[in-house]
Design a protein around this motif. Structure first.
Motif, mmCIF file in Angstrom:
data_model
loop_
_atom_site.group_PDB
_atom_site.id
_atom_site.type_symbol
_atom_site.label_atom_id
_atom_site.label_comp_id
_atom_site.label_asym_id
_atom_site.label_seq_id
_atom_site.Cartn_x
_atom_site.Cartn_y
_atom_site.Cartn_z
ATOM 1 N N THR A 87 43.268 41.277 37.661
ATOM 2 C CA THR A 87 41.327 41.259 37.068
ATOM 3 C C THR A 87 41.381 40.955 36.024
ATOM 4 O O THR A 87 40.266 39.843 35.974
ATOM 5 C CB THR A 87 41.650 43.171 37.228
ATOM 6 N N VAL A 100 37.539 46.637 45.312
ATOM 7 C CA VAL A 100 37.714 47.615 44.565
ATOM 8 C C VAL A 100 38.314 49.047 44.933
ATOM 9 O O VAL A 100 36.806 49.950 45.675
ATOM 10 C CB VAL A 100 35.990 47.380 43.033
ATOM 11 N N ALA A 106 38.858 49.330 38.227
ATOM 12 C CA ALA A 106 37.264 49.200 38.404
ATOM 13 C C ALA A 106 37.479 49.604 36.777
ATOM 14 O O ALA A 106 36.660 48.344 35.653
ATOM 15 C CB ALA A 106 36.438 50.121 38.254
ATOM 16 N N ILE A 122 30.069 45.297 41.629
ATOM 17 C CA ILE A 122 31.067 45.618 42.592
ATOM 18 C C ILE A 122 30.898 45.830 43.561
ATOM 19 O O ILE A 122 29.405 47.331 43.925
ATOM 20 C CB ILE A 122 31.771 46.401 41.527
#
Length: 229
Positions: A87, A100, A106, A122
């Motif tokens: 990430t 995600v 997240a 996202i």
């Protein structure tokens, strides 16, 4: 170069025709060029043909291209499976992350995105037709994930990404229904604008169902040679 220009023109024409057929404006659908396993010079040629958004599936390969093509104003999308130990690079180097499917991912992206950078876009990946071989959260989990992710700093939650099984175009309608259901629950509804679905073989069906972003590789670059991987 000319072949790529022609290929991109043909794909854009397909998008325009698909939009016209269902009464949509062509500018409501974004073309994302899926450039995994394509050399940097192909991306450069496609960039000069007018393409700006490129999607990569493999992180190390993507990082090498980002470094090699840093002089180009490319919008980089990561569309592969997101592993928790990757990430940091995603948060630092990409404009969009499509895969995600867990709150933990997240949270890590939010923590690792620099405050000086624009918010990271996202998409929540949904396993819309419950394929055992596919990543993604279950449709029933989406509403809670939206509420949890939408309040995280340095992220902009834009919508959903789905990869239905081949020929299961009915899943597109299911994804659109879910997208609309969740829209009313989104903390920032103006940002909830992206339904990433449809690829080279089924982009027309995806657009008819409501896709706002199609992920196209083969129709732009030709067949990939997986034997070299």
């Amino acid at each position: 170069m000319n072949d790529l220009v022609v290929a991109r023109g043909e794909v854009l024409a397909q998008i325009e025709q698909a939009c016209a057929k269902v009464g949509r404006a062509e500018n409501t659908v974004q073309l994302l060029a899926v450039s995994k396993m394509q050399p940097s010079d192909c991306l450069t040629a496609m960039y000069h043909a007018g393409q700006r958004a490129f999607g990569e599936n493999y992180l190390q390969e993507a990082l090498e291209k980002i470094e090699a093509l840093q002089d180009l104003d490319i919008e980089w999308h990561f569309i592969g499976h997101v592993q928790r130990n990757k990430t940091k690079h995603l948060a630092e180097k990409f404009a969009w992350v499509h895969g995600v499917d867990r709150l933990l991912i997240a949270q890590r992206l939010s923590q690792q995105r620099q405050p000086t950078q624009a918010a990271l876009n996202i998409c929540i990946q949904v396993n819309i037709d419950d394929q055992a071989s596919k990543d993604g959260c279950q449709p029933a989990e989406v509403a809670d994930l939206v509420q949890q992710i939408s309040v995280l700093p340095h992220l902009k939650l834009r919508g959903l990404m789905v990869i239905p099984a081949p020929d299961n175009t009915t899943a597109f309608a299911q994804a659109t229904q879910l997208f609309e259901q969740v829209k009313s629950l989104h903390a920032q509804p103006a940002d909830w604008d992206t339904l990433s679905m449809g690829m080279s073989a089924d982009l027309a069906e995806a657009i008819a169902a409501g896709s706002t972003m199609v992920r196209v590789g083969t129709a732009l670059f030709g067949q990939r040679n997986y034997a070299t991987v």
